[in-house]
Scaffold this motif. Structure first.
Motif, PDB file in Angstrom:
ATOM      1  N   ILE A  83      45.364  49.241  44.583  1.00 40.31           N
ATOM      2  CA  ILE A  83      44.929  48.771  43.245  1.00 40.31           C
ATOM      3  C   ILE A  83      45.834  49.274  42.171  1.00 40.31           C
ATOM      4  O   ILE A  83      46.193  50.387  42.440  1.00 40.31           O
ATOM      5  CB  ILE A  83      43.311  49.416  42.921  1.00 40.31           C
ATOM      6  N   ARG A  84      46.107  48.335  41.380  1.00 38.82           N
ATOM      7  CA  ARG A  84      47.113  48.635  40.186  1.00 38.82           C
ATOM      8  C   ARG A  84      46.358  48.602  39.025  1.00 38.82           C
ATOM      9  O   ARG A  84      45.324  47.913  38.894  1.00 38.82           O
ATOM     10  CB  ARG A  84      48.223  47.630  40.095  1.00 38.82           C
ATOM     11  N   SER A  85      46.690  49.481  37.773  1.00 44.43           N
ATOM     12  CA  SER A  85      46.177  49.488  36.743  1.00 44.43           C
ATOM     13  C   SER A  85      45.902  48.402  35.954  1.00 44.43           C
ATOM     14  O   SER A  85      45.010  48.110  35.076  1.00 44.43           O
ATOM     15  CB  SER A  85      46.847  50.555  35.875  1.00 44.43           C
ATOM     16  N   GLU A  86      47.029  47.479  36.166  1.00 39.72           N
ATOM     17  CA  GLU A  86      46.796  46.148  35.516  1.00 39.72           C
ATOM     18  C   GLU A  86      45.489  45.124  35.915  1.00 39.72           C
ATOM     19  O   GLU A  86      45.053  44.354  35.126  1.00 39.72           O
ATOM     20  CB  GLU A  86      48.098  45.120  35.693  1.00 39.72           C
ATOM     21  N   GLN A  87      44.888  45.767  36.943  1.00 36.80           N
ATOM     22  CA  GLN A  87      43.754  45.077  37.348  1.00 36.80           C
ATOM     23  C   GLN A  87      42.542  45.357  36.830  1.00 36.80           C
ATOM     24  O   GLN A  87      41.679  44.764  36.989  1.00 36.80           O
ATOM     25  CB  GLN A  87      43.702  45.253  39.182  1.00 36.80           C
ATOM     26  N   TRP A  94      24.376  43.548  42.053  1.00 39.84           N
ATOM     27  CA  TRP A  94      24.681  43.602  40.808  1.00 39.84           C
ATOM     28  C   TRP A  94      25.573  42.395  40.338  1.00 39.84           C
ATOM     29  O   TRP A  94      25.999  42.160  39.403  1.00 39.84           O
ATOM     30  CB  TRP A  94      25.782  44.783  40.346  1.00 39.84           C
ATOM     31  N   GLY A  95      25.854  41.462  41.332  1.00 38.99           N
ATOM     32  CA  GLY A  95      26.659  40.321  41.054  1.00 38.99           C
ATOM     33  C   GLY A  95      28.058  40.473  41.688  1.00 38.99           C
ATOM     34  O   GLY A  95      28.238  41.660  41.933  1.00 38.99           O
ATOM     35  N   ASP A  96      28.879  39.446  41.682  1.00 41.84           N
ATOM     36  CA  ASP A  96      30.099  39.580  42.116  1.00 41.84           C
ATOM     37  C   ASP A  96      31.337  39.747  41.305  1.00 41.84           C
ATOM     38  O   ASP A  96      32.472  39.562  41.446  1.00 41.84           O
ATOM     39  CB  ASP A  96      30.298  38.470  43.116  1.00 41.84           C
ATOM     40  N   LYS A  97      30.978  39.717  39.927  1.00 47.60           N
ATOM     41  CA  LYS A  97      31.989  39.546  38.889  1.00 47.60           C
ATOM     42  C   LYS A  97      32.896  40.761  38.884  1.00 47.60           C
ATOM     43  O   LYS A  97      34.108  40.798  38.655  1.00 47.60           O
ATOM     44  CB  LYS A  97      31.458  39.696  37.418  1.00 47.60           C
ATOM     45  N   GLU A  98      32.347  42.033  38.899  1.00 50.49           N
ATOM     46  CA  GLU A  98      33.084  43.082  38.850  1.00 50.49           C
ATOM     47  C   GLU A  98      33.644  43.847  40.209  1.00 50.49           C
ATOM     48  O   GLU A  98      34.656  44.570  39.886  1.00 50.49           O
ATOM     49  CB  GLU A  98      32.170  44.394  38.331  1.00 50.49           C
ATOM     50  N   MET A  99      33.234  43.371  41.192  1.00 49.39           N
ATOM     51  CA  MET A  99      33.393  44.025  42.502  1.00 49.39           C
ATOM     52  C   MET A  99      34.800  43.350  43.139  1.00 49.39           C
ATOM     53  O   MET A  99      35.062  42.176  43.220  1.00 49.39           O
ATOM     54  CB  MET A  99      32.405  44.017  43.469  1.00 49.39           C
ATOM     55  N   LEU A 100      35.782  44.491  43.449  1.00 52.91           N
ATOM     56  CA  LEU A 100      36.983  44.285  44.281  1.00 52.91           C
ATOM     57  C   LEU A 100      36.892  44.716  45.587  1.00 52.91           C
ATOM     58  O   LEU A 100      36.928  46.254  45.452  1.00 52.91           O
ATOM     59  CB  LEU A 100      38.079  44.553  43.395  1.00 52.91           C
ATOM     60  N   CYS A 131      29.512  48.121  33.402  1.00 54.61           N
ATOM     61  CA  CYS A 131      30.682  48.174  34.353  1.00 54.61           C
ATOM     62  C   CYS A 131      31.613  47.110  34.307  1.00 54.61           C
ATOM     63  O   CYS A 131      31.535  45.698  33.867  1.00 54.61           O
ATOM     64  CB  CYS A 131      29.929  47.945  35.730  1.00 54.61           C
ATOM     65  N   LEU A 132      32.625  47.457  34.012  1.00 53.24           N
ATOM     66  CA  LEU A 132      34.084  46.623  33.664  1.00 53.24           C
ATOM     67  C   LEU A 132      34.610  46.266  35.156  1.00 53.24           C
ATOM     68  O   LEU A 132      35.393  45.346  35.402  1.00 53.24           O
ATOM     69  CB  LEU A 132      34.779  47.442  32.817  1.00 53.24           C
ATOM     70  N   PHE A 133      34.505  47.329  36.112  1.00 56.42           N
ATOM     71  CA  PHE A 133      35.216  47.195  37.450  1.00 56.42           C
ATOM     72  C   PHE A 133      34.705  48.071  38.533  1.00 56.42           C
ATOM     73  O   PHE A 133      34.288  49.094  38.069  1.00 56.42           O
ATOM     74  CB  PHE A 133      36.620  47.639  37.237  1.00 56.42           C
TER      75      PHE A 133
END
Length: 195
Positions: A55-59, A42-48, A24-26
């Motif tokens: 959400i913008r594609s740059e994210q 799963w941890g907090d690294k990927e979740m927004l 998972c990347l995002f």
């Protein structure tokens, strides 16, 4: 390792189903409680935790092989208010499609798009919402198919769900079949497809 973005992620059940062969990347969900559950799982690294409309594609990091979207069902559900893809909740399908369109323009279109929702999608607005989803996938440059999976095939609990799998047109298909197969292509799905 294959990579994916998970939209409308909830607690991360798509991630659980994909298993260890996928990274998972995002991940995204607008509901902060669901996002917190995802982070516990799963941890907090990927979740927004944010509305998909923001959400913008740059994210989105680098390039994902798969984009998974289990967009809200309330407006498509037979028990819902009947707003369909024009509703505030189920209408978040459109910002999801907009994100993929932006990724496509950036040369980052995923190889596969997977969508999941309720079977009420087949009959919502006399089938026009189903047709709109199909048209959107085609317009993005994907071949697609739909099928229904009912949990009753595996567990003592009925929970039918509609899935769309779309593969980018420039990729070679790996075993498609144009003929309906039971139990995956129900009579209601075949009727929606024919319409």
């Amino acid at each position: 390792m294959r990579t994916f973005y998970e939209f409308f992620a909830g607690g991360g059940m798509a991630r659980a189903g994909l298993g260890d062969g996928w990274k998972c990347l995002f991940a995204n969900d607008f509901d902060r409680k669901k996002a917190a559950t995802y982070q516990r799982n799963w941890g907090d690294k990927e979740m927004l935790a944010d509305d998909i409309r923001n959400i913008r594609s740059e994210q989105l990091p680098i390039h994902a092989d798969l984009i998974w979207g289990s967009f809200p069902c309330q407006d498509l559900s037979l028990a819902g208010g009947g707003a369909g893809l024009k509703g505030n909740r189920s209408g978040t399908f459109w910002p999801f499609i907009d994100i993929i369109q932006r990724l496509r323009k950036e040369g980052r279109a995923p190889a596969i798009i997977a969508l999941e929702n309720v079977v009420g999608t087949l009959t919502s607005h006399k089938g026009s919402d189903f047709a709109a989803i199909c048209r959107s996938l085609k317009d993005l440059g994907y071949r697609y198919g739909a099928f229904v999976v009912d949990a009753a095939l595996f567990l003592p609990h009925s929970r039918p769900r509609l899935f769309f799998i779309a593969v980018r047109n420039d990729l070679v298909p790996f075993g498609s079949n144009d003929k309906p197969n039971s139990p995956w292509h129900t009579s209601s799905l075949r009727k929606a497809y024919e319409a």
